[in-house]
Design a protein around this motif. Structure first.
Motif, PDB file in Angstrom:
ATOM      1  N   ALA A   6       3.734   4.072   0.326  1.00 17.42           N
ATOM      2  CA  ALA A   6       3.228   2.737   0.011  1.00 17.42           C
ATOM      3  C   ALA A   6       4.351   1.725   0.197  1.00 17.42           C
ATOM      4  CB  ALA A   6       2.719   2.715  -1.424  1.00 17.42           C
ATOM      5  N   ARG A   9       7.155  -2.852  -2.647  1.00 13.60           N
ATOM      6  CA  ARG A   9       6.704  -3.677  -3.776  1.00 13.60           C
ATOM      7  C   ARG A   9       5.599  -2.963  -4.557  1.00 13.60           C
ATOM      8  NH1 ARG A   9       6.591  -8.960  -5.729  1.00 13.60           N
ATOM      9  NH2 ARG A   9       4.586  -9.611  -6.577  1.00 13.60           N
ATOM     10  N   ASP A  10       4.658  -2.358  -3.846  1.00  6.26           N
ATOM     11  CA  ASP A  10       3.569  -1.636  -4.509  1.00  6.26           C
ATOM     12  C   ASP A  10       4.098  -0.433  -5.287  1.00  6.26           C
ATOM     13  OD1 ASP A  10       1.828  -3.466  -3.383  1.00  6.26           O
ATOM     14  OD2 ASP A  10       1.165  -2.108  -1.791  1.00  6.26           O
ATOM     15  N   GLU A  14       3.706   0.084  -9.275  1.00  9.86           N
ATOM     16  CA  GLU A  14       3.078   1.297  -9.801  1.00  9.86           C
ATOM     17  C   GLU A  14       4.015   2.022 -10.766  1.00  9.86           C
ATOM     18  OE1 GLU A  14       1.172   5.538  -8.365  1.00  9.86           O
ATOM     19  OE2 GLU A  14       1.563   4.006  -6.857  1.00  9.86           O
ATOM     20  N   THR A  61      -1.475  -7.474 -11.605  1.00  7.48           N
ATOM     21  CA  THR A  61      -2.161  -6.422 -10.835  1.00  7.48           C
ATOM     22  C   THR A  61      -3.242  -5.748 -11.660  1.00  7.48           C
ATOM     23  OG1 THR A  61      -0.688  -4.567 -11.409  1.00  7.48           O
ATOM     24  CG2 THR A  61      -0.085  -5.905  -9.472  1.00  7.48           C
TER      25      THR A  61
END
Length: 190
Positions: A6, A9-10, A14, A61
């Motif tokens: 991924a 940043r993701d 997470e 998010t």
């Protein structure tokens, strides 16, 4: 074929989210987050100027997925608007029965950051709660509930957030179910 990871940043969001939810905002360091995401602290700070910004981004998010869950539970429930609102509470009770359930991340953030009303995470939490209230108000209007639907939606939010707090305190999901029954009574009394 190599596994595509991924975007950085993701991965950071997470990893931070899992740690923040499990351990709390203040208990988690930027080092912990960088390690969990498999990046350097320099990379972490490239994507997020500060821990405060990272916390706010994580909560942002969570906004739409949480609201989508409420909408899904509402739309799948049978009955009138009171039954459908009650279904949200019943689904939260089911979720709270999981061993990993630790309450509402938005409310937990507001408790941890209570002395910082202008903190970006508090602003994100406030915006989320307002969106949920606005959505409930719109559903009450759509159902033709008479009276001040804004006030009724605010009262439902009080029941919802109060139930989050009491369920977390007592570890008893029945409080969600009871709050849902109270919300249904409130709506039907209008």
């Amino acid at each position: 074929m190599a596994k595509v990871s991924a975007p950085t940043r993701d991965r950071l969001l997470e990893a931070a989210g899992k740690l923040f939810y499990a351990e709390g905002l203040r208990a988690v360091s930027m080092d912990d987050i960088a390690e969990a995401a498999g990046v350097t602290k320099r990379t972490l700070y490239y994507h997020f100027r500060s821990k405060d910004d990272l916390i706010a981004a994580w909560l942002e998010t969570r906004d739409q997925p949480n609201l989508a869950a409420f909408r899904r539970w509402f739309s799948r429930a049978e009955g009138d608007v009171a039954d459908r609102i009650q279904a949200i509470f019943d689904n939260l009770a089911r979720a709270a029965r999981r061993r990993t359930w630790k309450g509402c991340g938005f409310l937990r953030a507001s408790v941890e950051l209570v002395n910082l009303p202008g903190h970006p995470a508090i602003i994100a939490a406030r915006a989320h709660k307002k969106r949920v209230e606005d959505w409930i108000c719109s559903e009450l209007l759509r159902a033709g509930i008479p009276g001040d639907t804004r006030a009724i939606a605010a009262q439902i939010i009080l029941l919802l957030d109060g139930a989050f707090a009491v369920v977390l305190l007592h570890r008893d999901p029945v409080y969600f179910e009871n709050a849902g029954k109270a919300a249904a009574v409130l709506i039907r009394s209008c």
